[in-house]
Design a protein around this motif. Structure first.
Motif, PDB file in Angstrom:
ATOM      1  N   GLY A   1      -4.263  -9.520  -2.947  1.00 25.82           N
ATOM      2  CA  GLY A   1      -4.333  -9.071  -3.658  1.00 25.82           C
ATOM      3  C   GLY A   1      -4.982 -10.643  -4.653  1.00 25.82           C
ATOM      4  N   ASN A   2      -5.329 -10.513  -6.119  1.00 26.40           N
ATOM      5  CA  ASN A   2      -5.740 -11.870  -6.392  1.00 26.40           C
ATOM      6  C   ASN A   2      -4.747 -12.431  -7.754  1.00 26.40           C
ATOM      7  OD1 ASN A   2      -7.833 -13.876  -7.234  1.00 26.40           O
ATOM      8  ND2 ASN A   2      -9.145 -12.719  -8.101  1.00 26.40           N
ATOM      9  N   PHE A   3      -3.849 -12.337  -6.837  1.00 28.52           N
ATOM     10  CA  PHE A   3      -2.421 -13.216  -7.223  1.00 28.52           C
ATOM     11  C   PHE A   3      -2.438 -14.615  -7.972  1.00 28.52           C
ATOM     12  CE2 PHE A   3       1.587 -15.348  -7.627  1.00 28.52           C
ATOM     13  CZ  PHE A   3       1.969 -14.300  -8.413  1.00 28.52           C
TER      14      PHE A   3
ATOM     15  N   LYS B   1      -3.811   0.668  -1.847  1.00 30.29           N
ATOM     16  CA  LYS B   1      -3.390  -1.019  -2.606  1.00 30.29           C
ATOM     17  C   LYS B   1      -2.870  -0.954  -3.765  1.00 30.29           C
ATOM     18  CE  LYS B   1      -4.309  -5.303  -3.317  1.00 30.29           C
ATOM     19  NZ  LYS B   1      -3.213  -4.996  -4.425  1.00 30.29           N
ATOM     20  N   LEU B   2      -3.575  -0.273  -4.740  1.00 31.84           N
ATOM     21  CA  LEU B   2      -3.358  -0.363  -6.080  1.00 31.84           C
ATOM     22  C   LEU B   2      -1.999   0.775  -6.461  1.00 31.84           C
ATOM     23  CD1 LEU B   2      -6.937   0.023  -7.822  1.00 31.84           C
ATOM     24  CD2 LEU B   2      -5.471  -1.995  -6.833  1.00 31.84           C
ATOM     25  N   VAL B   3      -2.031   1.628  -5.973  1.00 33.97           N
ATOM     26  CA  VAL B   3      -0.602   2.460  -5.987  1.00 33.97           C
ATOM     27  C   VAL B   3       0.265   3.146  -4.879  1.00 33.97           C
ATOM     28  CG1 VAL B   3      -0.226   5.167  -6.901  1.00 33.97           C
ATOM     29  CG2 VAL B   3      -2.639   4.577  -6.667  1.00 33.97           C
TER      30      VAL B   3
ATOM     31  N   ALA C   1      -2.160  -6.155  -8.375  1.00 36.67           N
ATOM     32  CA  ALA C   1      -3.464  -7.245  -8.391  1.00 36.67           C
ATOM     33  C   ALA C   1      -4.405  -6.135  -7.688  1.00 36.67           C
ATOM     34  CB  ALA C   1      -3.310  -8.407  -8.457  1.00 36.67           C
ATOM     35  N   PRO C   2      -5.461  -6.037  -8.111  1.00 36.98           N
ATOM     36  CA  PRO C   2      -6.836  -6.260  -7.894  1.00 36.98           C
ATOM     37  C   PRO C   2      -6.773  -7.124  -6.394  1.00 36.98           C
ATOM     38  CG  PRO C   2      -7.464  -6.927  -9.521  1.00 36.98           C
ATOM     39  CD  PRO C   2      -6.122  -6.621  -9.542  1.00 36.98           C
TER      40      PRO C   2
ATOM     41  N   PHE D   1     -10.525  -0.595 -11.506  1.00 35.99           N
ATOM     42  CA  PHE D   1      -9.205   0.778 -11.408  1.00 35.99           C
ATOM     43  C   PHE D   1      -7.851   0.420 -11.510  1.00 35.99           C
ATOM     44  CE2 PHE D   1     -12.581   3.135  -9.087  1.00 35.99           C
ATOM     45  CZ  PHE D   1     -12.406   4.742 -10.015  1.00 35.99           C
ATOM     46  N   SER D   2      -7.831  -0.908 -10.770  1.00 37.53           N
ATOM     47  CA  SER D   2      -6.745  -1.728 -11.629  1.00 37.53           C
ATOM     48  C   SER D   2      -6.028  -1.787 -12.447  1.00 37.53           C
ATOM     49  CB  SER D   2      -6.474  -3.064 -11.072  1.00 37.53           C
ATOM     50  OG  SER D   2      -7.138  -4.244 -11.930  1.00 37.53           O
TER      51      SER D   2
END
Length: 315
Positions: A107-109, A235-237, A267-268, A297-298
């Motif tokens: 993710g884009n941390f 990824k998101l859920v 994060a996305p 969607f994030s």
């Protein structure tokens, strides 16, 4: 209602800045050259200053920082092993395998970790997020080169040494290292440098999100919609829910300590994944779609997760 407002206040300001950046790009205020130069300014100057002050000005640095770093590294290792086993069994296209693996677990941390940690958990969470960033950034860069090289149809050995060298040269990493040195040795900064540095640190995040909005454009995803739906769901859920369940119920982590772990997982996908897909001749179209739609969607998934964590008393 209080929890709903908390979730809104955590998520919507950031994405309002992204939308502003997108609007400014459409009307010609943000040009491609300015966006490119601004990104260089952010990631080579402003973000290193920001992470330096996150460490330097932190009220306390304790063993919980190391614990969270270990958790983040464990999430990377377990996710990667599972994806390396599962993804090749759901697609036969090697150029898509590397994109799906990287886009799901990374993710884009670097961009989302600090501002959301500050909003949700305050200065302590932001300092913890900085420590996670310092530890995971070199690891993620090296693994990314390995994954893309392994599945690439372009022959050649993975340049892991080159990836390691690039990681060591990363300005953000050195901002963290110097911050820890100044903090541990209790080196004071002159007042004028402290004030100027804090002012510059305050610019970093809003400018980065504004420029991110300038790069945001909805492309056609009809060709990739099946892979996108599955990948985005994981990824998101699925990933954040599984990790949050494990750390909350398995390790008793809540409050400010939970915040950076939540952002790390929720994060996305990272912009780096798209750049590396181009470099290694992977499916850059899928990588670009994943980048755009995970960001889109994030907004919803992070809002729902923040609301659930707040309602459960874990944040």
């Amino acid at each position: 209602m209080e929890n709903l407002l908390f979730a809104c206040n955590a998520v919507l300001p950031t994405f309002a800045i992204v939308l502003l950046g997108s609007s400014l790009k459409k009307i010609g205020v943000l040009q491609d050259t300015l966006i490119q130069q601004g990104n260089t300014l952010c990631f080579q100057v402003l973000f290193p200053i920001l992470v330096f002050f996150n460490i330097y000005a932190a009220e306390k640095i304790n063993i919980s920082y190391l614990k969270l770093v270990v958790i983040a590294l464990t999430v990377i290792a377990v996710s990667l092993l599972i994806l390396l086993f599962v993804v090749p069994r759901v697609t036969t296209d090697r150029r898509r395998m590397s994109v799906l693996i990287q886009s799901i677990y990374r993710g884009n941390f670097m961009l989302y970790g600090l501002p959301f940690s500050q909003v949700l958990g305050g200065a302590d969470s932001a300092a913890m997020a900085t420590s996670i960033m310092a530890a995971t950034l070199p690891v993620l860069n090296i693994i990314g080169v390995f994954v893309y090289s392994f599945f690439s149809e372009v022959k050649g050995k993975p340049d892991l040494k080159g990836a390691a060298v690039q990681s060591v040269k990363n300005h953000i990493l050195w901002g963290v290292i110097i911050g820890f040195v100044f903090r541990m040795l209790n080196i004071p900064l002159p007042q004028f440098l402290d004030t100027a540095g804090m002012d510059l640190a305050g610019i970093a995040t809003p400018l980065a999100f504004l420029l991110l909005g300038g790069q945001f454009c909805i492309s056609s995803a009809k060709k990739n919609w099946k892979a996108l739906m599955v990948g985005l769901g994981v990824k998101l859920v699925i990933l954040p829910v599984v990790v949050l369940f494990a750390v909350i119920y398995g390790m008793g982590i809540t409050g400010s300590e939970l915040v950076p772990i939540f952002i790390f997982c929720a994060a996305p996908t990272a912009i780096t994944n798209y750049q590396m897909a181009i470099q290694f001749d992977a499916d850059a179209e899928l990588a670009g779609d994943f980048l755009i739609y995970s960001m889109l969607f994030s907004v919803l998934t992070m809002f729902v997760l923040i609301y659930a964590l707040r309602s459960g008393g874990w944040l």
